[in-house]
Scaffold this motif. Structure first.
Motif, PDB file in Angstrom:
ATOM      1  N   GLY A 166       0.477  -0.983  -0.179  1.00 32.74           N
ATOM      2  CA  GLY A 166      -0.145  -0.110   0.348  1.00 32.74           C
ATOM      3  C   GLY A 166       1.176   0.929   0.278  1.00 32.74           C
ATOM      4  O   GLY A 166       1.787   1.032  -0.003  1.00 32.74           O
ATOM      5  N   PRO A 167      -0.118   2.302  -0.336  1.00 32.70           N
ATOM      6  CA  PRO A 167       1.281   3.749   0.143  1.00 32.70           C
ATOM      7  C   PRO A 167       1.645   3.903   1.326  1.00 32.70           C
ATOM      8  O   PRO A 167       2.481   4.795   0.769  1.00 32.70           O
TER       9      PRO A 167
ATOM     10  N   ASN B 169      15.062   9.121  16.719  1.00 28.84           N
ATOM     11  CA  ASN B 169      15.316  10.731  17.180  1.00 28.84           C
ATOM     12  C   ASN B 169      13.857  11.592  17.925  1.00 28.84           C
ATOM     13  O   ASN B 169      14.157  12.449  17.391  1.00 28.84           O
ATOM     14  N   GLY B 170      12.901  11.185  18.086  1.00 32.41           N
ATOM     15  CA  GLY B 170      12.089  12.690  18.148  1.00 32.41           C
ATOM     16  C   GLY B 170      10.593  12.536  17.241  1.00 32.41           C
ATOM     17  O   GLY B 170       9.766  13.200  18.056  1.00 32.41           O
ATOM     18  N   CYS B 171      10.956  11.832  16.389  1.00 28.75           N
ATOM     19  CA  CYS B 171      10.565  11.834  15.434  1.00 28.75           C
ATOM     20  C   CYS B 171       9.040  11.021  15.010  1.00 28.75           C
ATOM     21  O   CYS B 171       9.579   9.472  15.115  1.00 28.75           O
ATOM     22  N   HIS B 172       8.245  11.008  14.815  1.00 32.82           N
ATOM     23  CA  HIS B 172       7.055   9.501  13.601  1.00 32.82           C
ATOM     24  C   HIS B 172       7.206  10.101  12.670  1.00 32.82           C
ATOM     25  O   HIS B 172       7.432  11.207  11.743  1.00 32.82           O
ATOM     26  N   VAL B 173       8.100   9.197  11.671  1.00 32.20           N
ATOM     27  CA  VAL B 173       8.425   8.889  10.085  1.00 32.20           C
ATOM     28  C   VAL B 173       7.058   7.678  10.037  1.00 32.20           C
ATOM     29  O   VAL B 173       6.515   6.617  10.283  1.00 32.20           O
ATOM     30  N   ILE B 174       6.847   9.060   8.508  1.00 32.75           N
ATOM     31  CA  ILE B 174       5.928   7.593   7.780  1.00 32.75           C
ATOM     32  C   ILE B 174       6.632   7.030   6.408  1.00 32.75           C
ATOM     33  O   ILE B 174       7.161   8.877   5.979  1.00 32.75           O
ATOM     34  N   VAL B 175       6.341   6.511   6.297  1.00 34.87           N
ATOM     35  CA  VAL B 175       7.566   6.108   4.184  1.00 34.87           C
ATOM     36  C   VAL B 175       5.652   6.121   3.475  1.00 34.87           C
ATOM     37  O   VAL B 175       5.356   4.558   3.833  1.00 34.87           O
ATOM     38  N   ALA B 176       6.059   6.527   2.653  1.00 34.77           N
ATOM     39  CA  ALA B 176       4.997   6.847   1.467  1.00 34.77           C
ATOM     40  C   ALA B 176       5.662   6.422   0.529  1.00 34.77           C
ATOM     41  O   ALA B 176       6.970   6.226   0.098  1.00 34.77           O
TER      42      ALA B 176
ATOM     43  N   VAL C  12       7.729   7.451  -3.680  1.00 37.88           N
ATOM     44  CA  VAL C  12       7.190   7.805  -4.230  1.00 37.88           C
ATOM     45  C   VAL C  12       7.515   9.202  -5.298  1.00 37.88           C
ATOM     46  O   VAL C  12       8.367  10.010  -5.634  1.00 37.88           O
ATOM     47  N   THR C  13       6.358   8.033  -6.876  1.00 34.56           N
ATOM     48  CA  THR C  13       7.005   8.291  -8.149  1.00 34.56           C
ATOM     49  C   THR C  13       6.584   9.582  -8.588  1.00 34.56           C
ATOM     50  O   THR C  13       6.072   9.858 -10.196  1.00 34.56           O
TER      51      THR C  13
END
Length: 115
Positions: free
Chosen positions: A9-10, A18-25, A58-59
């Motif tokens: 999925g996307p 390092n204190g961030c919430h990372v979302i990989v799209a 993301v292309t």
């Protein structure tokens, strides 16, 4: 499946860094494919102080993604990491690069005291 494992999925993955919430799209993000990402970003905005969206995979992106990012930008501290050159072009053509916070890497985006 744990949040830090890749899934179809996307929204490929989500994890703390390092204190961030990372979302990989990933993939092509348009009106037909942004719903899952919108849900992930809304939840992250409610639960985390800094949200980093990794757009390296993301292309294609259109105004649906741009609208989603601008909406999320108003709701939380949103940082865009490693945007694909095609996405950077969209940001530049629309002026969104002057509003959104773009970073070359996730590490750069998750450096404390970054705007």
């Amino acid at each position: 499946m744990a949040d830090n494992q890749f899934r179809p999925g996307p929204v490929a993955a989500q994890y703390a860094h390092n204190g961030c919430h990372v979302i990989v799209a990933r993939g092509e993000l348009d009106l037909d494919t942004t719903a899952e990402l919108a849900t992930a970003l809304a939840k992250a905005a409610d639960e985390h102080g800094v949200v980093v969206l990794n757009l390296n995979a993301v292309t294609f992106a259109d105004s649906a993604l741009l609208n989603l990012l601008l909406h999320t930008h108003r709701a939380t501290t949103l940082r865009i990491a490693a945007p694909h050159p095609r996405v950077v072009l969209l940001f530049e053509m629309t002026g969104a690069d002057q509003v959104l916070h773009l970073f070359a890497t996730v590490d750069d985006a998750c450096t404390p005291d970054r705007a």
